[in-house]
Every structure is written in C-alpha cells, then in structure tokens.
Design a protein around this motif. Sequence first.
Motif, PDB file in Angstrom:
ATOM      1  N   ASP A 144      43.418  44.967  45.686  1.00 31.47           N
ATOM      2  CA  ASP A 144      42.940  44.852  47.063  1.00 31.47           C
ATOM      3  C   ASP A 144      42.336  46.195  47.496  1.00 31.47           C
ATOM      4  O   ASP A 144      42.800  47.246  47.063  1.00 31.47           O
ATOM      5  CB  ASP A 144      44.109  44.575  48.027  1.00 31.47           C
ATOM      6  CG  ASP A 144      44.774  43.226  47.776  1.00 31.47           C
ATOM      7  OD1 ASP A 144      44.333  42.487  46.886  1.00 31.47           O
ATOM      8  OD2 ASP A 144      45.763  42.946  48.481  1.00 31.47           O
ATOM      9  N   LYS A 145      41.366  46.147  48.383  1.00 34.28           N
ATOM     10  CA  LYS A 145      40.830  47.336  49.072  1.00 34.28           C
ATOM     11  C   LYS A 145      40.481  48.470  48.109  1.00 34.28           C
ATOM     12  O   LYS A 145      40.894  49.608  48.315  1.00 34.28           O
ATOM     13  CB  LYS A 145      41.868  47.850  50.088  1.00 34.28           C
ATOM     14  CG  LYS A 145      42.277  46.788  51.098  1.00 34.28           C
ATOM     15  CD  LYS A 145      43.361  47.272  52.024  1.00 34.28           C
ATOM     16  CE  LYS A 145      43.816  46.113  52.896  1.00 34.28           C
ATOM     17  NZ  LYS A 145      45.006  46.310  53.608  1.00 34.28           N
ATOM     18  N   SER A 146      39.765  48.143  47.026  1.00 31.46           N
ATOM     19  CA  SER A 146      39.502  49.227  46.069  1.00 31.46           C
ATOM     20  C   SER A 146      38.053  49.692  46.002  1.00 31.46           C
ATOM     21  O   SER A 146      37.771  50.673  45.332  1.00 31.46           O
ATOM     22  CB  SER A 146      40.020  48.864  44.682  1.00 31.46           C
ATOM     23  OG  SER A 146      39.785  47.535  44.368  1.00 31.46           O
ATOM     24  N   PHE A 147      37.126  49.044  46.729  1.00 35.13           N
ATOM     25  CA  PHE A 147      35.715  49.454  46.634  1.00 35.13           C
ATOM     26  C   PHE A 147      35.137  49.787  48.012  1.00 35.13           C
ATOM     27  O   PHE A 147      35.416  49.106  48.997  1.00 35.13           O
ATOM     28  CB  PHE A 147      34.890  48.334  45.991  1.00 35.13           C
ATOM     29  CG  PHE A 147      35.297  48.078  44.567  1.00 35.13           C
ATOM     30  CD1 PHE A 147      34.809  48.866  43.530  1.00 35.13           C
ATOM     31  CD2 PHE A 147      36.201  47.066  44.260  1.00 35.13           C
ATOM     32  CE1 PHE A 147      35.211  48.647  42.215  1.00 35.13           C
ATOM     33  CE2 PHE A 147      36.606  46.842  42.952  1.00 35.13           C
ATOM     34  CZ  PHE A 147      36.110  47.639  41.928  1.00 35.13           C
ATOM     35  N   ASP A 148      34.299  50.835  48.034  1.00 28.33           N
ATOM     36  CA  ASP A 148      33.580  51.183  49.269  1.00 28.33           C
ATOM     37  C   ASP A 148      32.435  50.205  49.496  1.00 28.33           C
ATOM     38  O   ASP A 148      32.029  49.960  50.636  1.00 28.33           O
ATOM     39  CB  ASP A 148      32.985  52.594  49.152  1.00 28.33           C
ATOM     40  CG  ASP A 148      34.058  53.631  48.932  1.00 28.33           C
ATOM     41  OD1 ASP A 148      34.856  53.847  49.861  1.00 28.33           O
ATOM     42  OD2 ASP A 148      34.119  54.205  47.812  1.00 28.33           O
ATOM     43  N   LEU A 149      31.899  49.698  48.388  1.00 23.91           N
ATOM     44  CA  LEU A 149      30.717  48.837  48.481  1.00 23.91           C
ATOM     45  C   LEU A 149      30.791  47.783  47.382  1.00 23.91           C
ATOM     46  O   LEU A 149      31.047  48.112  46.222  1.00 23.91           O
ATOM     47  CB  LEU A 149      29.464  49.714  48.280  1.00 23.91           C
ATOM     48  CG  LEU A 149      28.107  49.033  48.250  1.00 23.91           C
ATOM     49  CD1 LEU A 149      27.786  48.392  49.596  1.00 23.91           C
ATOM     50  CD2 LEU A 149      27.011  50.061  47.905  1.00 23.91           C
ATOM     51  N   VAL A 150      30.578  46.533  47.781  1.00 20.03           N
ATOM     52  CA  VAL A 150      30.454  45.448  46.798  1.00 20.03           C
ATOM     53  C   VAL A 150      29.012  44.948  46.886  1.00 20.03           C
ATOM     54  O   VAL A 150      28.548  44.573  47.960  1.00 20.03           O
ATOM     55  CB  VAL A 150      31.443  44.297  47.093  1.00 20.03           C
ATOM     56  CG1 VAL A 150      31.203  43.122  46.144  1.00 20.03           C
ATOM     57  CG2 VAL A 150      32.884  44.787  46.968  1.00 20.03           C
ATOM     58  N   VAL A 151      28.316  45.001  45.759  1.00 22.08           N
ATOM     59  CA  VAL A 151      26.912  44.574  45.714  1.00 22.08           C
ATOM     60  C   VAL A 151      26.822  43.343  44.831  1.00 22.08           C
ATOM     61  O   VAL A 151      27.400  43.307  43.743  1.00 22.08           O
ATOM     62  CB  VAL A 151      26.036  45.700  45.097  1.00 22.08           C
ATOM     63  CG1 VAL A 151      24.588  45.225  44.921  1.00 22.08           C
ATOM     64  CG2 VAL A 151      26.083  46.955  45.959  1.00 22.08           C
ATOM     65  N   SER A 152      26.118  42.325  45.309  1.00 21.21           N
ATOM     66  CA  SER A 152      25.898  41.169  44.441  1.00 21.21           C
ATOM     67  C   SER A 152      24.510  40.596  44.704  1.00 21.21           C
ATOM     68  O   SER A 152      24.282  39.877  45.673  1.00 21.21           O
ATOM     69  CB  SER A 152      26.970  40.103  44.638  1.00 21.21           C
ATOM     70  OG  SER A 152      26.845  39.176  43.573  1.00 21.21           O
ATOM     71  N   ILE A 153      23.591  40.979  43.841  1.00 21.28           N
ATOM     72  CA  ILE A 153      22.198  40.579  44.025  1.00 21.28           C
ATOM     73  C   ILE A 153      21.902  39.406  43.089  1.00 21.28           C
ATOM     74  O   ILE A 153      21.860  39.585  41.863  1.00 21.28           O
ATOM     75  CB  ILE A 153      21.248  41.784  43.760  1.00 21.28           C
ATOM     76  CG1 ILE A 153      21.636  42.971  44.658  1.00 21.28           C
ATOM     77  CG2 ILE A 153      19.793  41.382  43.963  1.00 21.28           C
ATOM     78  CD1 ILE A 153      21.636  42.676  46.167  1.00 21.28           C
ATOM     79  N   PHE A 154      21.745  38.245  43.677  1.00 18.96           N
ATOM     80  CA  PHE A 154      21.502  36.992  42.936  1.00 18.96           C
ATOM     81  C   PHE A 154      22.575  36.799  41.853  1.00 18.96           C
ATOM     82  O   PHE A 154      22.292  36.318  40.759  1.00 18.96           O
ATOM     83  CB  PHE A 154      20.094  36.975  42.292  1.00 18.96           C
ATOM     84  CG  PHE A 154      19.022  37.606  43.145  1.00 18.96           C
ATOM     85  CD1 PHE A 154      18.867  37.207  44.458  1.00 18.96           C
ATOM     86  CD2 PHE A 154      18.187  38.614  42.651  1.00 18.96           C
ATOM     87  CE1 PHE A 154      17.884  37.786  45.267  1.00 18.96           C
ATOM     88  CE2 PHE A 154      17.217  39.200  43.449  1.00 18.96           C
ATOM     89  CZ  PHE A 154      17.067  38.785  44.760  1.00 18.96           C
ATOM     90  N   GLY A 155      23.791  37.215  42.153  1.00 18.76           N
ATOM     91  CA  GLY A 155      24.885  37.153  41.182  1.00 18.76           C
ATOM     92  C   GLY A 155      25.971  36.196  41.631  1.00 18.76           C
ATOM     93  O   GLY A 155      26.058  35.058  41.166  1.00 18.76           O
ATOM     94  N   ALA A 156      26.795  36.646  42.609  1.00 17.61           N
ATOM     95  CA  ALA A 156      27.931  35.828  43.065  1.00 17.61           C
ATOM     96  C   ALA A 156      27.472  34.481  43.623  1.00 17.61           C
ATOM     97  O   ALA A 156      28.252  33.523  43.638  1.00 17.61           O
ATOM     98  CB  ALA A 156      28.730  36.594  44.114  1.00 17.61           C
ATOM     99  N   MET A 157      26.221  34.401  44.040  1.00 21.23           N
ATOM    100  CA  MET A 157      25.728  33.111  44.570  1.00 21.23           C
ATOM    101  C   MET A 157      25.808  32.015  43.507  1.00 21.23           C
ATOM    102  O   MET A 157      25.865  30.833  43.835  1.00 21.23           O
ATOM    103  CB  MET A 157      24.293  33.224  45.115  1.00 21.23           C
ATOM    104  CG  MET A 157      23.226  33.492  44.078  1.00 21.23           C
ATOM    105  SD  MET A 157      21.524  33.393  44.756  1.00 21.23           S
ATOM    106  CE  MET A 157      21.294  31.635  44.962  1.00 21.23           C
ATOM    107  N   PHE A 158      25.823  32.407  42.213  1.00 23.06           N
ATOM    108  CA  PHE A 158      25.850  31.407  41.146  1.00 23.06           C
ATOM    109  C   PHE A 158      27.258  31.027  40.709  1.00 23.06           C
ATOM    110  O   PHE A 158      27.427  30.188  39.818  1.00 23.06           O
ATOM    111  CB  PHE A 158      25.035  31.902  39.943  1.00 23.06           C
ATOM    112  CG  PHE A 158      23.553  31.914  40.213  1.00 23.06           C
ATOM    113  CD1 PHE A 158      22.831  30.726  40.213  1.00 23.06           C
ATOM    114  CD2 PHE A 158      22.875  33.089  40.509  1.00 23.06           C
ATOM    115  CE1 PHE A 158      21.469  30.712  40.484  1.00 23.06           C
ATOM    116  CE2 PHE A 158      21.509  33.094  40.782  1.00 23.06           C
ATOM    117  CZ  PHE A 158      20.805  31.901  40.774  1.00 23.06           C
ATOM    118  N   ALA A 159      28.270  31.656  41.304  1.00 25.80           N
ATOM    119  CA  ALA A 159      29.651  31.353  40.923  1.00 25.80           C
ATOM    120  C   ALA A 159      30.110  30.075  41.624  1.00 25.80           C
ATOM    121  O   ALA A 159      29.660  29.765  42.725  1.00 25.80           O
ATOM    122  CB  ALA A 159      30.564  32.510  41.318  1.00 25.80           C
TER     123      ALA A 159
END
Length: 275
Positions: free
Chosen positions: A105-120
């Motif tokens: 939990d709470k381990s990243f300052d920034l999560v980036v998902s460019i045309f990525g997580a949308m496919f999960a």
Amino acid sequence: MVQTTINPNKALWEKGDFTRIAATMRGSADALINSLGIRRGMKVLDLGCGDGTTALPEGRLGADVLGVDIAANLVEAARQRATAEGLSNCRFEEGDASNLERLADKSFDLVVSIFGAMFAPRPFDVAKEMVRVTKPGGRIVMGNWIPNDPTLVAQILKISSAYSPPPPEGFVSPMTWGIESHVEERFGKAGITREKISFLRDTYMFDFPGRPAAFVREFRTYYPPTMNAFEAAAKNGREGELQKELENLFEAQNTTPNGDGTTIPATFLRVTVSV
Ligand SMILES: C[S@@+](CC[C@H](N)C(=O)[O-])C[C@H]1O[C@@H](n2cnc3c(N)ncnc32)[C@H](O)[C@@H]1O
C-alpha cells in the motif's frame, strides 16, 4: 495431473509483439512523460508498461521506476532496453493490473498507465489497486483510447471488433476507460471524489518509416486485437476486405501523404487522479 489455467488477457498480449507498434510511439511518450514533473528519486509505477515506452523516459529523468506488465515477452524486452541504456533505476516485473498483491500500500508517488491498465479485466479492481499503491498526495496518470473517436486507434479497434467474434458474456470493453463517467465511477468506488479527477483530450503521434499499407501490415502481424480480427476474417474469406478497410483508414489519416513515412495522430483521454 497439474492443471494450468490460461489467462486469456496474458495469452492475448503475448501472442503478438507490441514492441513493433511501440517503436512508432516513442516521441509522444517522451513528450508526455516530460510534462509530468518527474523528479530524481520519485517512486514511479508504470502499469502495463509494454517494452518501456514511458518507463524508460521516467527512468531517464531519475525516477526509481517499476514497470509491471502481464506479457512476459514485453517485460523481457523492457529489461533489455533499460539495460542497453544503463538505466539501473528501472526494474520490470510480470504482473496483472487487476491484482497488484505483491506491491505494498502507499508505495508510489506516481502511477502511470498509458494505454496499459485500460486493457486489464475487472476495471473496478484496477482502479482500486492503482489507488491502493499510490501514496497520499501522489498521482495517477492514465492515457485511455476513446470509444468511437474518429482518430486512428479507436477506429482500428472498432474495425477489428467488427470482424471478430462477439466477446464472452460479461466482458467489459477496455474502451469504457475512455468515457469520463466510467472513470469517475471506478475511482469513486476506490474512494476518490470527482474533484480529484481531471480530464484532458490529448494527442499521440504514430511515426512509421514506411507507407500506410506497410504500417497496416505491422498491426496485422504484431498487434493482438488486429491479429485476432484477421484470423476471424480469414474464416469467412474477408481478410482482403479488412486489409482494404484499414489501408483506407491509415491513408486517410496520414498527415504526410507525399513523404516516405507515415505520421498519424490519435486522440486519447488523459486522466489525472490526485490521491
Ligand atoms: C497498447 S500496449 C501499451 C504498452 C505501453 N504502456 C506503451 O505505452 O507502449 C498495452 C499493454 O498493456 C499490457 N496489459 C494488458 N493487460 C494487462 C494486465 N491485466 N496487467 C498488466 N498489463 C497488461 C499489455 O501486455 C501491453 O503491454
């Protein structure tokens, strides 16, 4: 006997070779990542990282990057690209955006998902997981293709799905991540209020060093949704029709019609969530 269950989402993306398409998207990825205010030492999760199109630029800015992707071949390609550049601050792991249980939990300052997580699969779980691993005060930035948008990728996916068999019951289209109300609902369930979500229509450029018909062949040979569409079309003798439809699309959208290369813009929904 040991039963192994096949994850269809993983099988889909490992079937192709997205590195071939990603190679045409590097310029826009650099520009997007340069706009995010990434500083040295920031902890960044790049979800659905592919071969590192956005993860490597994050690493070049000095971030401590973890790239996660469902496809083993793409994780390996990302590792090789980072190693070749000496980016020891970029690590890559196989994982599913719908279930990031190995990440605290709470381990990243920034999560980036460019045309990525949308496919999960399971978009509500995806939103919940992205929020869970982000530090309070951190951000999530997603790039999502927009359904029925007239530009390149939405049209490729629309044409491809018209030639593909109907999806299984209960299937939620990845394109719903391009609809603001769906994004708000998913993050809302994860505890994020509307005021903390902002939307922007942005543009990616695809730059291919060949004519539009050759670029269509890259999608036909390496981009899983288009590969599947061609396989389905072949069963009905409609491959030629699909090829022509895509060639017409690529020709019509090419902004350098008289040159040797192909340059095509594609609109996407940029989502920023403050956690
Ligand atoms: C269109 S590609 C984009 C890759 C990369 N973000 C880029 O900008 O080049 C979609 C990526 O999402 C990955 N992906 C699909 N489903 C996923 C899931 N459930 N979890 C993690 N990654 C997934 C695919 O393997 C693929 O690398």
